[in-house]
Write an enzyme that holds these catalytic residues in place. Structure first.
Site, short mmCIF file in Angstrom:
data_model
loop_
_atom_site.label_atom_id
_atom_site.label_comp_id
_atom_site.label_asym_id
_atom_site.label_seq_id
_atom_site.Cartn_x
_atom_site.Cartn_y
_atom_site.Cartn_z
N GLY A 7 0.96 -1.14 -0.03
CA GLY A 7 -0.04 -0.08 -0.02
C GLY A 7 0.87 1.28 -0.10
O GLY A 7 0.73 2.10 0.79
N LEU A 11 1.52 7.50 3.22
CA LEU A 11 2.08 6.82 4.46
C LEU A 11 3.17 6.01 4.15
O LEU A 11 4.19 5.87 4.57
CB LEU A 11 1.08 6.58 5.33
CG LEU A 11 1.57 5.95 6.73
CD1 LEU A 11 2.37 7.25 7.57
CD2 LEU A 11 0.66 5.22 7.56
N LYS A 73 -5.74 1.93 2.65
CA LYS A 73 -6.91 2.54 3.46
C LYS A 73 -7.72 1.43 3.74
O LYS A 73 -7.72 0.35 3.45
CB LYS A 73 -7.81 3.31 2.40
CG LYS A 73 -7.22 4.75 1.87
CD LYS A 73 -7.31 5.65 2.72
CE LYS A 73 -6.52 6.89 2.51
NZ LYS A 73 -7.61 7.66 1.50
N LYS A 175 -6.48 6.24 19.43
CA LYS A 175 -6.45 6.50 18.35
C LYS A 175 -7.82 6.75 17.61
O LYS A 175 -7.97 7.72 16.74
CB LYS A 175 -5.49 5.92 17.30
CG LYS A 175 -5.22 6.33 15.79
CD LYS A 175 -4.13 7.65 16.08
CE LYS A 175 -4.21 8.24 14.70
NZ LYS A 175 -3.46 7.76 13.55
N ASN A 193 -7.98 20.98 11.14
CA ASN A 193 -8.14 20.39 12.39
C ASN A 193 -8.05 21.42 13.50
O ASN A 193 -8.76 21.38 14.77
CB ASN A 193 -7.04 19.46 12.67
CG ASN A 193 -6.91 18.30 11.75
OD1 ASN A 193 -7.79 18.02 10.95
ND2 ASN A 193 -5.89 17.59 11.81
N SER A 244 -7.45 17.04 7.67
CA SER A 244 -7.53 15.48 8.18
C SER A 244 -7.68 14.95 6.84
O SER A 244 -8.13 15.12 5.70
CB SER A 244 -8.76 15.40 8.97
OG SER A 244 -9.81 15.34 8.21
N SER A 245 -7.08 13.53 6.90
CA SER A 245 -7.18 12.53 5.91
C SER A 245 -8.80 12.23 5.24
O SER A 245 -8.72 12.57 4.11
CB SER A 245 -6.76 11.14 6.11
OG SER A 245 -7.45 10.63 7.15
N1 LIG Z 1 -1.15 10.06 5.00
C1 LIG Z 1 -1.22 10.31 6.22
O1 LIG Z 1 -0.46 11.18 6.51
C2 LIG Z 1 -1.46 9.33 7.25
C3 LIG Z 1 -2.19 8.16 6.92
N2 LIG Z 1 -2.70 7.24 7.79
C4 LIG Z 1 -3.56 6.30 7.67
O2 LIG Z 1 -2.81 5.32 6.76
C5 LIG Z 1 -3.70 4.66 5.79
C6 LIG Z 1 -3.22 5.13 4.26
O3 LIG Z 1 -3.21 6.40 4.01
P1 LIG Z 1 -2.60 7.26 2.84
O4 LIG Z 1 -1.11 6.71 2.77
O5 LIG Z 1 -2.75 8.53 3.00
O6 LIG Z 1 -3.64 6.55 1.71
P2 LIG Z 1 -2.97 6.45 0.11
O7 LIG Z 1 -4.39 6.33 -0.52
O8 LIG Z 1 -2.16 7.69 -0.05
O9 LIG Z 1 -2.22 5.02 0.29
C7 LIG Z 1 -2.73 3.53 0.15
C8 LIG Z 1 -2.12 3.23 -1.34
O10 LIG Z 1 -2.34 1.66 -1.23
C9 LIG Z 1 -2.62 1.47 -2.65
N3 LIG Z 1 -3.38 0.08 -2.65
C10 LIG Z 1 -4.42 -0.31 -1.99
N4 LIG Z 1 -4.60 -1.47 -2.38
C11 LIG Z 1 -3.64 -2.08 -3.14
C12 LIG Z 1 -3.45 -3.16 -3.65
N5 LIG Z 1 -4.14 -4.31 -3.66
N6 LIG Z 1 -1.94 -3.27 -4.57
C13 LIG Z 1 -1.34 -2.32 -4.62
N7 LIG Z 1 -1.67 -1.14 -4.12
C14 LIG Z 1 -2.83 -0.96 -3.34
C15 LIG Z 1 -3.46 2.53 -3.07
O11 LIG Z 1 -3.67 2.53 -4.44
P3 LIG Z 1 -5.19 3.31 -5.16
O12 LIG Z 1 -5.44 4.48 -4.44
O13 LIG Z 1 -4.96 3.09 -6.61
O14 LIG Z 1 -6.10 2.12 -4.71
C16 LIG Z 1 -2.87 3.89 -2.39
O15 LIG Z 1 -1.69 4.17 -3.15
C17 LIG Z 1 -4.92 5.19 6.13
O16 LIG Z 1 -5.57 4.40 6.80
C18 LIG Z 1 -4.77 6.65 6.60
O17 LIG Z 1 -6.08 7.00 7.45
C19 LIG Z 1 -2.25 7.54 9.19
C20 LIG Z 1 -1.48 8.41 9.74
C21 LIG Z 1 -1.21 9.50 8.67
C1 LIG Z 2 -4.50 12.69 13.38
C2 LIG Z 2 -5.22 13.00 12.25
C3 LIG Z 2 -6.64 13.30 12.80
C4 LIG Z 2 -4.43 14.15 11.76
O1 LIG Z 2 -4.93 14.76 10.74
C5 LIG Z 2 -5.38 11.70 11.40
O2 LIG Z 2 -4.90 10.89 11.60
C6 LIG Z 2 -5.87 11.84 9.94
O3 LIG Z 2 -6.00 13.01 9.57
O4 LIG Z 2 -6.27 10.85 9.68
#
Ligand SMILES: NC(=O)C1=CN([C@@H]2O[C@H](COP(=O)(O)OP(=O)(O)OC[C@H]3O[C@@H](n4cnc5c(N)ncnc54)[C@H](OP(=O)(O)O)[C@@H]3O)[C@@H](O)[C@H]2O)C=CC1
Ligand SMILES: CC(C)(CO)C(=O)C(=O)O
Length: 296
Positions: A7, A11, A73, A175, A193, A244-245
């Protein structure tokens, strides 16, 4: 260590980039054009950092990894779990929302729970920006200690601010309180936020957090109201300028993680005899928005 990040979006790319800089053999599994760009010029990590690494990047999981870090996600966790069957020795879940670890554990052995407060976004393929240095907290998903958690903690400590914890159920619920208190209110009100720190949004955020604490206690996890509310306000202050996300997802007309956060609370509470009117209202409004946009 051979580390697979499954993924590799915002992040996952940040975590994978930091682990690669620390010398680990990292494989990022994500989607094009991001994967193609990394295979070309490498992955540039900007924002709070400024370096380029050249991890392996692909769109399918490899045959084996010492550690798999899951950063999809919440609604993609089941698919990720199936794709990872038989691959990792240990799996660490870092996504937001409740239930990810249980889903992974239906398909994989040795699943660790984790939370991450680093901020990340992707301005373009092949690039990830760290928007805030936070902390990774990880440990056995049912609490206690384990050799696997210590092993993964040592690998992460070379790259990121990392804490190995013996109380992950409490930390996951705290969390969840933070995400329930911040994500849905900011997404629906279209505010940063920090708008929840005072004024009319503050009571909604506090009430949503208190409801999560009550549900946590009904699930046997000792999370006092005050601890949950303090965490909501503390994070809202610390990330005041953040979108926020969930606000980012709504602004981009993307599916949100409501079912693993606010919706998880609203759906479980009646089964536990817990009243969660604020989370139920927020979840219904977000689900109505997703339905109207054809996202569910
Ligand atoms: N970004 C942040 O600052 C933070 C994020 N989080 C949490 O972390 C998680 C990820 O967030 P984030 O990184 O922002 O999300 P993103 O959508 O940027 O990243 C997830 C990635 O996984 C890919 N993906 C999903 N399924 C597959 C698969 N089967 N094979 C290959 N790739 C796949 C998606 O591709 P596609 O979009 O094409 O499906 C996408 O690029 C969430 O739960 C979020 O709430 C927690 C703290 C901070
Ligand atoms: C902690 C917080 C709320 C920071 O924006 C977050 O995890 C999100 O945006 O999903």
């Amino acid at each position: 260590m051979d580390v697979l990040v499954f993924g590799a979006g915002s992040l996952g790319s940040l975590v994978g980039g930091l682990l690669a800089r620390a010398g680990h053999d990292v494989t990022l599994v994500g989607r094009d054009p991001h994967v193609a760009a990394i295979r070309g010029a490498g992955l540039h990590v900007g924002g709070e950092f400024d370096f380029t690494v050249h991890p392996t990047a692909r769109t399918t999981a490899p045959e084996h990894a010492d550690i798999a870090v899951v950063t999809v996600k919440a609604f993609d966790t089941e698919t990720a779990a199936r794709a990872l069957e038989g691959v990792p020795d240990v799996t660490l879940s870092l996504g937001n929302g409740m239930g990810n670890e249980a889903t992974l554990a239906e398909h994989l052995d040795t699943v660790l729970a984790g939370t991450c407060t680093y901020g990340a976004l992707r301005p373009e393929p092949g690039v990830v920006h760290c928007t805030g240095v936070g902390e990774v907290v990880l440990g056995p998903r049912d609490g206690g200690e384990s050799e696997a958690a210590d092993r993964v903690g040592r690998a992460f400590a070379d790259a990121m601010v990392t804490t190995v914890a013996d109380d992950m159920p409490r930390r996951l619920w705290e969390k969840l309180a933070v995400n329930a208190g911040i994500n849905a209110p900011t997404a629906l009100a279209r505010v940063e936020n920090g708008a929840l720190v005072e004024g009319p949004g503050n009571e909604v955020a506090r009430a949503a957090g208190r409801e999560v604490a009550a549900l946590a206690r009904a699930e046997g996890v000792d999370l006092p109201d005050e601890a949950a509310v303090d965490a909501v306000v503390r994070v809202a202050e610390a990330t005041a300028a953040n979108h926020s996300s969930m606000l980012q997802d709504v602004a981009a007309e993307r599916r949100t993680e409501v079912d693993a956060i606010t919706g998880y609370v609203a759906d479980l509470a009646p089964e536990r005899g817990v009243e969660t009117p604020v989370n139920a209202t927020l979840a219904s409004l977000l689900r109505a928005w997703e339905r109207e946009r054809g996202l569910r």
